[in-house]
Design a protein around this motif. Structure first.
Motif, PDB file in Angstrom:
ATOM      1  N   GLU A  84     -25.748  90.542  -3.324  1.00 51.36           N
ATOM      2  CA  GLU A  84     -26.652  91.194  -2.365  1.00 51.36           C
ATOM      3  C   GLU A  84     -27.163  92.526  -2.922  1.00 51.36           C
ATOM      4  O   GLU A  84     -28.335  92.871  -2.762  1.00 51.36           O
ATOM      5  CB  GLU A  84     -25.952  91.410  -1.026  1.00 51.36           C
ATOM      6  N   PHE A 117     -30.686  88.379   2.933  1.00 52.91           N
ATOM      7  CA  PHE A 117     -32.081  87.963   2.896  1.00 52.91           C
ATOM      8  C   PHE A 117     -32.268  86.732   3.760  1.00 52.91           C
ATOM      9  O   PHE A 117     -31.856  85.629   3.388  1.00 52.91           O
ATOM     10  CB  PHE A 117     -32.508  87.682   1.458  1.00 52.91           C
ATOM     11  N   ASP A 118     -32.892  86.940   4.915  1.00 58.57           N
ATOM     12  CA  ASP A 118     -33.225  85.793   5.753  1.00 58.57           C
ATOM     13  C   ASP A 118     -34.500  85.146   5.212  1.00 58.57           C
ATOM     14  O   ASP A 118     -35.101  85.634   4.249  1.00 58.57           O
ATOM     15  CB  ASP A 118     -33.373  86.200   7.216  1.00 58.57           C
ATOM     16  N   LYS A 119     -34.901  84.066   5.826  1.00 58.54           N
ATOM     17  CA  LYS A 119     -36.054  83.305   5.337  1.00 58.54           C
ATOM     18  C   LYS A 119     -37.320  84.160   5.297  1.00 58.54           C
ATOM     19  O   LYS A 119     -38.091  84.096   4.334  1.00 58.54           O
ATOM     20  CB  LYS A 119     -36.259  82.076   6.225  1.00 58.54           C
ATOM     21  N   ARG A 157     -37.608  87.542   5.098  1.00 59.03           N
ATOM     22  CA  ARG A 157     -37.512  88.588   4.072  1.00 59.03           C
ATOM     23  C   ARG A 157     -37.656  87.988   2.668  1.00 59.03           C
ATOM     24  O   ARG A 157     -38.311  88.555   1.802  1.00 59.03           O
ATOM     25  CB  ARG A 157     -36.178  89.321   4.204  1.00 59.03           C
ATOM     26  N   TYR A 158     -37.052  86.825   2.465  1.00 60.43           N
ATOM     27  CA  TYR A 158     -37.180  86.143   1.174  1.00 60.43           C
ATOM     28  C   TYR A 158     -38.633  85.726   0.931  1.00 60.43           C
ATOM     29  O   TYR A 158     -39.140  85.838  -0.179  1.00 60.43           O
ATOM     30  CB  TYR A 158     -36.236  84.935   1.133  1.00 60.43           C
ATOM     31  N   GLU A 166     -35.616  93.638  -5.201  1.00 65.06           N
ATOM     32  CA  GLU A 166     -36.619  93.958  -4.173  1.00 65.06           C
ATOM     33  C   GLU A 166     -37.210  95.345  -4.433  1.00 65.06           C
ATOM     34  O   GLU A 166     -38.421  95.539  -4.318  1.00 65.06           O
ATOM     35  CB  GLU A 166     -35.978  93.885  -2.789  1.00 65.06           C
ATOM     36  N   GLN A 196     -29.818  91.733  -5.424  1.00 66.44           N
ATOM     37  CA  GLN A 196     -31.012  91.258  -4.734  1.00 66.44           C
ATOM     38  C   GLN A 196     -31.831  92.436  -4.216  1.00 66.44           C
ATOM     39  O   GLN A 196     -33.054  92.457  -4.342  1.00 66.44           O
ATOM     40  CB  GLN A 196     -30.644  90.329  -3.570  1.00 66.44           C
ATOM     41  N   GLU A 197     -31.155  93.418  -3.666  1.00 63.91           N
ATOM     42  CA  GLU A 197     -31.850  94.606  -3.178  1.00 63.91           C
ATOM     43  C   GLU A 197     -32.451  95.400  -4.335  1.00 63.91           C
ATOM     44  O   GLU A 197     -33.528  95.990  -4.195  1.00 63.91           O
ATOM     45  CB  GLU A 197     -30.912  95.453  -2.334  1.00 63.91           C
ATOM     46  N   ARG A 240     -41.313  87.299   2.063  1.00 69.64           N
ATOM     47  CA  ARG A 240     -42.034  88.527   1.691  1.00 69.64           C
ATOM     48  C   ARG A 240     -41.745  88.910   0.250  1.00 69.64           C
ATOM     49  O   ARG A 240     -42.642  89.346  -0.480  1.00 69.64           O
ATOM     50  CB  ARG A 240     -41.662  89.671   2.632  1.00 69.64           C
ATOM     51  N   LEU A 241     -40.500  88.736  -0.161  1.00 74.72           N
ATOM     52  CA  LEU A 241     -40.136  89.057  -1.542  1.00 74.72           C
ATOM     53  C   LEU A 241     -40.897  88.148  -2.513  1.00 74.72           C
ATOM     54  O   LEU A 241     -41.444  88.620  -3.504  1.00 74.72           O
ATOM     55  CB  LEU A 241     -38.631  88.887  -1.733  1.00 74.72           C
TER      56      LEU A 241
END
Length: 83
Positions: A38, A2-4, A6-7, A45, A41-42, A9-10
């Motif tokens: 990870e 999760f880059d900045k 994508r995080y 999401e 985390q998915e 958006r989450l």
């Protein structure tokens, strides 16, 4: 990973149409999400892609989630908010 972006958006997806879900998802995204693997985390999401009425029913215990991965994530989130 999760880059900045994508995080971000989450975290935006955690803002729901129901206060009951907001008070679960927003704090979890801020404090518990980054501690997850990870894979988990998915899963979180993916949980956010479900409709609010379904999420509400699952989190409030009115209905059982048939997806085991989602059910496990729901239990994890609920265990973090219970004192």
């Amino acid at each position: 990973m999760f880059d900045k972006q994508r995080y971000g958006r989450l975290k935006w997806a955690c803002r729901r149409g129901m206060l009951e879900l907001d008070v679960l998802f927003m704090p979890f995204a801020e404090t518990g999400f980054l501690e997850l693997s990870e894979e988990k985390q998915e899963a979180f999401e993916r949980l956010l892609t479900f409709d609010d009425p379904d999420l509400y029913a699952w989190f409030m215990g009115h209905q059982e989630c048939k997806d085991q991965e989602m059910s496990d994530m729901i239990e994890h989130i609920l265990s973090r908010v219970k004192v």
